[in-house]
Scaffold this active site. Structure first.
Site, mmCIF file in Angstrom:
data_model
loop_
_atom_site.group_PDB
_atom_site.id
_atom_site.type_symbol
_atom_site.label_atom_id
_atom_site.label_comp_id
_atom_site.label_asym_id
_atom_site.label_seq_id
_atom_site.Cartn_x
_atom_site.Cartn_y
_atom_site.Cartn_z
ATOM 1 N N HIS A 30 3.780 2.032 -0.418
ATOM 2 C CA HIS A 30 4.133 3.192 0.399
ATOM 3 C C HIS A 30 5.597 3.231 0.809
ATOM 4 O O HIS A 30 6.180 4.307 0.961
ATOM 5 C CB HIS A 30 3.183 3.315 1.590
ATOM 6 N N CYS A 84 -1.862 14.554 -7.212
ATOM 7 C CA CYS A 84 -0.831 14.385 -6.183
ATOM 8 C C CYS A 84 -0.323 12.945 -6.083
ATOM 9 O O CYS A 84 0.449 12.619 -5.195
ATOM 10 C CB CYS A 84 -1.337 14.863 -4.817
HETATM 11 C C1 PEP Z 1 -2.690 8.239 -4.311
HETATM 12 O O1 PEP Z 1 -3.381 7.250 -4.072
HETATM 13 O O2 PEP Z 1 -2.315 8.563 -5.451
HETATM 14 C C2 PEP Z 1 -2.240 9.106 -3.199
HETATM 15 C C3 PEP Z 1 -1.635 10.248 -3.430
HETATM 16 O O3 PEP Z 1 -2.441 8.654 -1.929
HETATM 17 P P1 PEP Z 1 -1.552 7.486 -1.264
HETATM 18 O O4 PEP Z 1 -0.436 7.167 -2.216
HETATM 19 O O5 PEP Z 1 -1.060 7.976 0.044
HETATM 20 O O6 PEP Z 1 -2.548 6.373 -1.148
#
Ligand code: PEP
Ligand code: MG
Length: 601
Positions: free
Chosen positions: A195, A508
């Protein structure tokens, strides 16, 4: 002679060149000093004066953050101010001064060590996450008490641009940096989908992660040239190397000019197929850039970064206000708000997370929300209230069963009823979609689409859970690929299920920002991609050059491929036929404008 070269994973494209500033948590050596009885009161006064000074310094930082980034991020400093003034802790230091006639710094140093050890080794994940904050405060306090200069400049006002060298960055720490001056990150841990990397990408700060031994190899002040596209970090680069970096930057600049030229053009393939390009928004300050880069709405509004580092979760009103703000910024366009995806590597301080051996397989995301109605219900109410006169949609992360979806919808209906009963202005309901982030959700897709308004692939997690590769583990970075045939085939399966159920499907996760993957996704039938805003122009460029017929053929070929490299080769070949691949980076890290990258020799 060539500069010393370190290799890592490019996680946020762009070139940065600036002196290194290491993030080291070394507290000053505090001498054991006792004082005479008649000095004790003076030491206690010094203790409280230092706490007041440090609080004032943090308050200044909070105001600057509020101006530059908004109230949500400024809230991070409230937590630090509270910790600085914690009466119980300061009282224990005062008692130690009185009991053993210690100097203020000696007593503070002892007590600080005790507290830090308790937090570091304790079972409470929330406290472990807050150790960085605690250490930062203790550093400031000890420096005040010992009359030392504040050389941990990254915490205060940086006068010059720097590249931060760290072992690991948490999302909470990443948002705290002075982003006018931090022009790049080099970390020993982390990968493209951790993240902190996603945040750096969204903020447009070039970053390289997974650079082993970086902290030992780079001393403060060393000039660092990093390329967030290739993952190469050069220490004390030669003039030739700088020249090369300048040439590459100028090539990127040329591409950026071409991208600027299509900024107002639609994302339509040469054979007339429209693809919706929406933005992923993690922080309030990304609203403006998302609009600037032409986002046709928000395909993923992450809500957890709003609460990272805060001591209390945001109130229903505060959330309503934020969702309305985003809705207003994208008036007439879809805004998909994801409910809290806490846990994993996102632990806000206000969230009492248990210690777990495998947090990504643990109490995470929708599981937390369903188990903690006090956390979830205010968010549902805020969504309903904000959706009263806005086109907002609700998205549930990490769904693995029909029951979870049903329970979440039930809770939404209950909150809607309660709002109506109380005469609060709110939408009766709003579209509820699910994220497909686990193989379980892929297998259940035909059923999930029956009960959802839309589905969106979270490819970061889907890849992690399919390949059993921790998305944040630098050692496994080259084993983590969303172009693995097992992921590609699941993407096709979900798209077919959504089409059969007559609901929209989108992607996404980070892969949608990758030009090669974008060709695949369009070819598979995904008409909506939600991506880091700075990557929108390049993906649009790709969409505008690759006929949908060619993308479909490539996708069909990819479905027959049995290795990741075969998938990549098919996509590179398809894209290479219509665009200059020297411009479009073959590994998918995208050339795009950088924030604060500078060239100084
Ligand atoms: C994903 O897992 O691809 C997503 C968009 O959510 P995050 O990256 O916030 O876990
Ligand atoms: Mg996810």
């Amino acid at each position: 002679m060539t500069g010393h070269i370190l290799n890592g994973v490019g996680v946020s494209p762009g070139v940065a060149f600036a002196p290194a500033l290491g993030l080291r948590w070394s507290l000053p050596d505090v001498p054991d000093r006792t004082v005479d009885d008649d000095e004790i009161d003076g030491e206690i006064l010094r203790l409280y004066a230092a706490a007041a000074d440090v609080s004032a310094q943090l308050a200044t930082l909070r105001e600057r953050t509020r101006e530059r980034a908004g109230p949500e991020e400024a809230g991070i400093f409230d937590a630090q101010i509270m910790m600085t003034n914690d009466a119980t802790f300061l009282g224990s230091v005062e008692a130690l001064i009185r009991e053993v006639s210690l100097s203020a710094e000696t007593a503070y140093g002892f007590k600080a060590l005790d507290l830090r050890e308790a937090w570091e080794t304790g079972k409470n994940a929330m406290l472990r996450e807050r150790v960085a904050d605690l250490t930062a405060i203790q550093l400031r306090m000890l420096r005040r008490l010992m009359h030392l200069p504040d050389d941990e400049a990254w915490m205060v006002n940086l006068d010059e641009q720097v590249v931060i060298i760290a072992r690991e960055l948490s999302p909470g720490l990443t948002v705290q940096f002075d982003r006018d001056h931090v022009v790049g990150f080099v970390c020993e841990e982390g990968t493209r989908t951790s993240h902190a990397a996603i945040l750096a990408h969204s903020l447009g700060i070039p970053a390289v992660m997974g650079v082993r031994g970086a902290r030992d190899a780079v001393t403060d002040g060393t000039m660092v040239l990093l390329d967030g596209t290739t993952g190469i970090v050069i220490l004390d680069p030669t003039s030739d190397e700088l020249e090369l970096a300048r040439i590459q930057a100028s090539r990127r600049h040329k591409l950026e000019m071409q991208l600027e030229a299509i900024a107002d053009q639609p994302a339509v393939t040469p054979d007339g197929h429209a693809v919706g390009l929406l933005g992923n928004i993690d922080l309030p300050e990304e609203i403006e850039p998302a609009l600037h880069y032409g986002a046709e709405g928000v395909g993923l509004l992450r809500t957890e970064f709003l609460v990272t580092g805060r001591t209390s979760m945001p109130s229903e009103n505060e959330q309503t206000e934020y969702f309305r703000r985003v809705g207003a910024a994208f008036a007439g366009k879809p805004v998909v708000i994801r409910t809290y995806d806490l846990g994993g590597d996102k632990f806000p301080s206000a969230f009492d997370a248990p210690h777990e051996a495998n947090p990504f397989l643990g109490w995470r995301s929708i599981r937390v929300c369903l188990d903690q109605p006090d956390l979830f219900r205010p968010q549902l109410r805020a969504l309903l209230r904000a959706a009263y006169d806005r086109d907002l949609q609700l998205m549930l992360p990490m769904i693995v069963s029909m029951d979870e979806l049903a329970r979440a919808k039930e809770m939404l209906a209950e909150e809607s009823e309660a709002l109506q009963r109380d005469g609060v202005r709110a939408a009766l309901t709003l579209p509820v979609g699910v994220m497909i982030e686990t193989p379980a959700a892929v297998i259940l897709a035909p059923e999930l689409v029956q009960a959802s308004a839309f589905v969106s692939i979270g490819s970061n997690d889907l890849t992690q859970y399919t390949l059993a590769v921790d998305r944040g583990n630098a050692r496994l970075a080259d084993r983590f690929s969303s172009l693995h045939p097992a992921v590609v085939r699941q993407l096709a399966q979900v798209q077919r299920a959504a089409a059969a159920g007559g609901i929209p499907s989108s992607v996404c996760g980070e892969m949608a920002s990758n030009p090669l993957a974008a060709v695949l996704l369009v070819g598979l039938g995904y008409d909506r991609l939600s991506i880091a805003p700075p990557s929108i122009p390049l993906v649009k460029y790709v969409v505008r050059h690759v006929p949908v017929a060619a993308a479909r053929q490539a996708a069909a070929d990819c479905l027959g491929a049995t290795t990741t490299s075969a998938v990549e080769a098919i996509l590179r070949d398809t894209l290479g036929r219509v665009v200059d691949m020297r411009l479009v980076d073959p590994v998918g890290a995208l050339p795009r404008p950088t924030v604060g990258a500078s060239f100084r020799t």
